[in-house]
Design a protein around this motif. Structure first.
Motif, PDB file in Angstrom:
ATOM      1  N   GLN B  46       2.599  39.239 -28.206  1.00  0.00           N
ATOM      2  CA  GLN B  46       1.366  39.958 -28.537  1.00  0.00           C
ATOM      3  C   GLN B  46       1.653  41.451 -28.689  1.00  0.00           C
ATOM      4  OE1 GLN B  46      -0.722  37.732 -29.267  1.00  0.00           O
ATOM      5  NE2 GLN B  46       0.422  36.146 -28.186  1.00  0.00           N
ATOM      6  N   ALA B 123       1.709  36.819 -20.576  1.00  0.00           N
ATOM      7  CA  ALA B 123       0.528  36.919 -19.731  1.00  0.00           C
ATOM      8  C   ALA B 123      -0.724  36.636 -20.538  1.00  0.00           C
ATOM      9  CB  ALA B 123       0.434  38.312 -19.114  1.00  0.00           C
ATOM     10  N   THR B 124      -1.807  36.507 -19.824  1.00  0.00           N
ATOM     11  CA  THR B 124      -3.105  36.186 -20.399  1.00  0.00           C
ATOM     12  C   THR B 124      -4.077  37.301 -20.033  1.00  0.00           C
ATOM     13  OG1 THR B 124      -2.732  33.817 -20.173  1.00  0.00           O
ATOM     14  CG2 THR B 124      -4.988  34.541 -20.137  1.00  0.00           C
ATOM     15  N   GLU B 125      -4.893  37.723 -21.004  1.00  0.00           N
ATOM     16  CA  GLU B 125      -5.891  38.750 -20.689  1.00  0.00           C
ATOM     17  C   GLU B 125      -6.991  38.172 -19.829  1.00  0.00           C
ATOM     18  OE1 GLU B 125      -6.733  40.397 -24.658  1.00  0.00           O
ATOM     19  OE2 GLU B 125      -7.275  42.203 -23.564  1.00  0.00           O
ATOM     20  N   ARG B 425      -7.048  28.443 -18.253  1.00  0.00           N
ATOM     21  CA  ARG B 425      -6.375  29.727 -18.499  1.00  0.00           C
ATOM     22  C   ARG B 425      -7.359  30.897 -18.474  1.00  0.00           C
ATOM     23  NH1 ARG B 425      -2.163  26.850 -21.000  1.00  0.00           N
ATOM     24  NH2 ARG B 425      -3.686  25.863 -22.341  1.00  0.00           N
ATOM     25  N   ILE B 426      -8.603  30.661 -18.964  1.00  0.00           N
ATOM     26  CA  ILE B 426      -9.579  31.744 -18.977  1.00  0.00           C
ATOM     27  C   ILE B 426     -10.310  31.826 -17.633  1.00  0.00           C
ATOM     28  CG2 ILE B 426     -11.664  32.646 -20.116  1.00  0.00           C
ATOM     29  CD1 ILE B 426      -9.375  32.692 -22.022  1.00  0.00           C
TER      30      ILE B 426
END
Lengths: 93, 487
Positions: B46, B123-125, B425-426
């Motif tokens: 990203q 990573a995930t936001e 994930r969220i």
């Protein structure tokens, strides 16, 4: 609300795709989600339980909110899938 | 499934972001054969996402052009003949005993066996739930940046950015330079907290300088910065037409009566990040609680080896650190893996280790500055969906907790939270925050959801092979369902 193509930036060659039966213009190399946003289509899927509208959210293929049926294949993440000339996209399921 | 011998490679790297690319280039230059797997169509991850249309030259807004250029220089290393880059390839499972990755790409399913595996999954936001957060037009701040970086597309006209941390300010500058109107930047930290935390960075004048330069650009453009506030509601029927923000107290609790309304068409959120740890957890790699970022991450020793022999990890998967940390750790992990296979890596590992510790120290300071605050859970009123996929409301989650649920894995069967397409994930980290707020347990005692293969949805035949009509279905206790008996 249409997403704006930044005019200073050189964009790709035009391609067209069919979204829910309508032809829309996109640019080679961009994601289906980008093409949808540029065409003003923000609702891309709906929640399977409440039918509430959902759209581009995480942008990186992890939330599955922007899935659509592409060339007959369901649940395609439009944010990480590039447009192909003439591809057929069905949104809203 | 037709049993087939897996493909083989010396070093398999999952993820072609800053860490994965640095690891690949380092190991290949040492002489190792490297296979890099990435789920996306192009490498870069990203942060170093490259423009799809142009070379990202001077026509790109200034603040984006420099990142694009840095990324391009790093990615050029991938042309090394020792590197086999496989894009559009999802590593959906890992076997720790044999060091085998199960892969899926549009071309089909296959397996890859390696002598070393380096996990660089990124990573995930993170967002927090609030009324209206599922409306089209509410996006992650990084998702907004991706539209700018990759597509030269501004995903709206008038923006409100909300959350906490330096990414919001950077995203705001990038949006401004691309021609956006910014109605407000809403930062959870109060002005005093913000300045105090900036003082903690005095030892790192580069970071401090970058931060202030960004802030100054926003002030010059007269972007209203609302310190000590949070997004409280997204307005609109089928897409965003406005936003309501509220002032918060020291715990992040919104203060009634402090609502301010903005007419905006796009809301960008960033309340930090959580490390992507699905594959290391499936492999059984030990996880640790990163106090600085209050998230779980993959534990390693100083050589970046996980607790499982042959598996290394670098970058955000080991704990949030940013692109600079990721590149250094990628170099170190690539170097260590290559050396273990008998090659002579180009880097001095001691030097890299020192650089790594310094960069990690900066990241730790930043993490402490911008943690979530527990009072934000109040934004998720009982009728607000917390799990977006299964539309499980905060009220259902709280009812389960009142009935004794204290772990996320107990919430799953009770509410279906985390059982949808995104596999938690969220909502996973949000649910940890809510359980902590309701039970008073420290976040460190609330474990993430158990990670299971496939890490992302794949067609059924990829996992189990084609189901013929003559196949007998048998009850399989370990999955709690019927399956095709495998021979």
């Amino acid at each position: 609300m249409k997403a704006q193509r930044i005019s200073k930036i050189e964009h790709g060659t035009p391609v067209s795709l069919i979204v829910n039966g309508q032809e829309i213009q996109a640019q080679a190399g961009e994601s289906i989600a980008a093409a949808l946003l540029a065409a003003g289509q923000r609702q891309i899927s709906q929640n399977s339980k409440s039918r509430a509208p959902r759209g581009y959210f995480c942008g990186m293929g992890m939330c599955f909110e922007c899935v659509a049926t592409v060339d007959g294949v369901p649940n395609v993440r439009t944010c990480i899938t590039e447009v192909t000339p003439g591809c057929v996209v069905e949104t809203g399921s | 499934m037709i049993p087939r011998k897996p493909d083989t490679t010396e070093i398999a790297i999952v993820g072609a972001g800053p860490a994965g690319v640095a690891a690949a280039v380092t190991a290949a230059r040492a002489g190792a054969s490297v296979t890099v797997l990435d789920e996306y169509a192009r490498p870069g991850g990203q942060y170093y996402k490259q423009p799809v249309h142009t070379d990202g030259g001077p026509s790109y807004p200034h603040s984006l052009a420099s990142t694009i250029q840095q990324g391009r220089e790093l990615l050029e290393g991938l042309s090394h003949p020792g590197i086999d880059l496989q894009c559009n390839t999802l590593a959906w499972n890992i076997s720790a005993d044999e060091l085998v990755l199960d892969l899926y790409s549009p071309a089909g399913a296959r397996a890859l066996q390696a002598q070393r595996i380096i996990l660089c999954a990124g990573a995930t936001e993170r967002a927090v739930p609030f009324p209206g957060w599922t409306l089209p037009g509410v996006i992650m701040a990084g998702a907004g940046q991706l539209m700018l970086k990759a597509h030269g597309l501004l995903p709206g006209k008038t923006f409100l950015l909300a959350g906490t941390g330096p990414l919001l300010q950077l995203a705001a500058v990038q949006l401004l330079e691309a021609g956006a109107q910014i109605a407000a930047l809403v930062e959870l930290r109060s002005r005093t907290e913000f300045l105090k935390s900036a003082a903690h960075l005095w030892r790192y004048p580069d970071k401090l300088g970058q931060g202030f330069a960004t802030l100054q650009k926003l002030l010059q453009a007269r972007v209203p910065i609302k310190f000590g506030h949070t997004i409280a509601q997204a307005l609109g029927e089928t897409e965003v037409s406005g936003a309501v923000i509220m002032r918060v107290d020291g715990d992040g609790q919104p203060i009634p009566g402090s609502e301010t309304r903005f007419e905006v068409d796009t809301i960008c959120l960033n309340y930090g990040f959580t490390p992507a740890t699905e594959l290391p957890r499936i492999a059984g790699c030990e996880q640790y609680f990163d106090q600085d970022y209050a998230t779980y991450a993959t534990a390693t020793n100083d050589s970046l080896e996980t607790s499982i022999a042959g598996i290394l990890a670098a970058g955000e998967t080991r704990g949030m650190g940013g692109a600079e940390v990721a590149v250094i750790e990628g170099q170190l992990a690539g170097s260590v893996a290559a050396q273990q296979l008998g090659f002579s890596p180009p880097f001095d590992q001691n030097g890299l280790s020192d650089k790594r510790l310094q960069a990690r120290a900066v990241a730790a300071s930043l993490g402490k500055m911008f943690q979530l605050k527990p009072g934000l859970c109040a934004l998720a009123a009982d009728d607000v969906p917390v799990c977006r996929c299964e539309e499980v409301s905060a009220g259902e989650v709280r009812a389960a907790i009142r009935n004794g649920v204290v772990q996320l894995n107990q919430l799953k069967p009770w509410t279906r939270a985390g059982m949808g397409r995104c596999q938690g994930r969220i909502c996973g980290d949000i649910l940890r925050q809510i359980v902590a707020a309701e039970t008073g347990l420290p976040l460190s005692e609330i474990q993430p959801f158990t990670a299971r293969a496939p890490v992302k949805p794949v067609p059924l035949e990829v996992v189990g092979g084609p189901v013929a009509e003559t196949d007998t279905l048998t009850w399989e206790d370990h999955v709690g369902g019927y399956g095709v008996a495998r021979t």
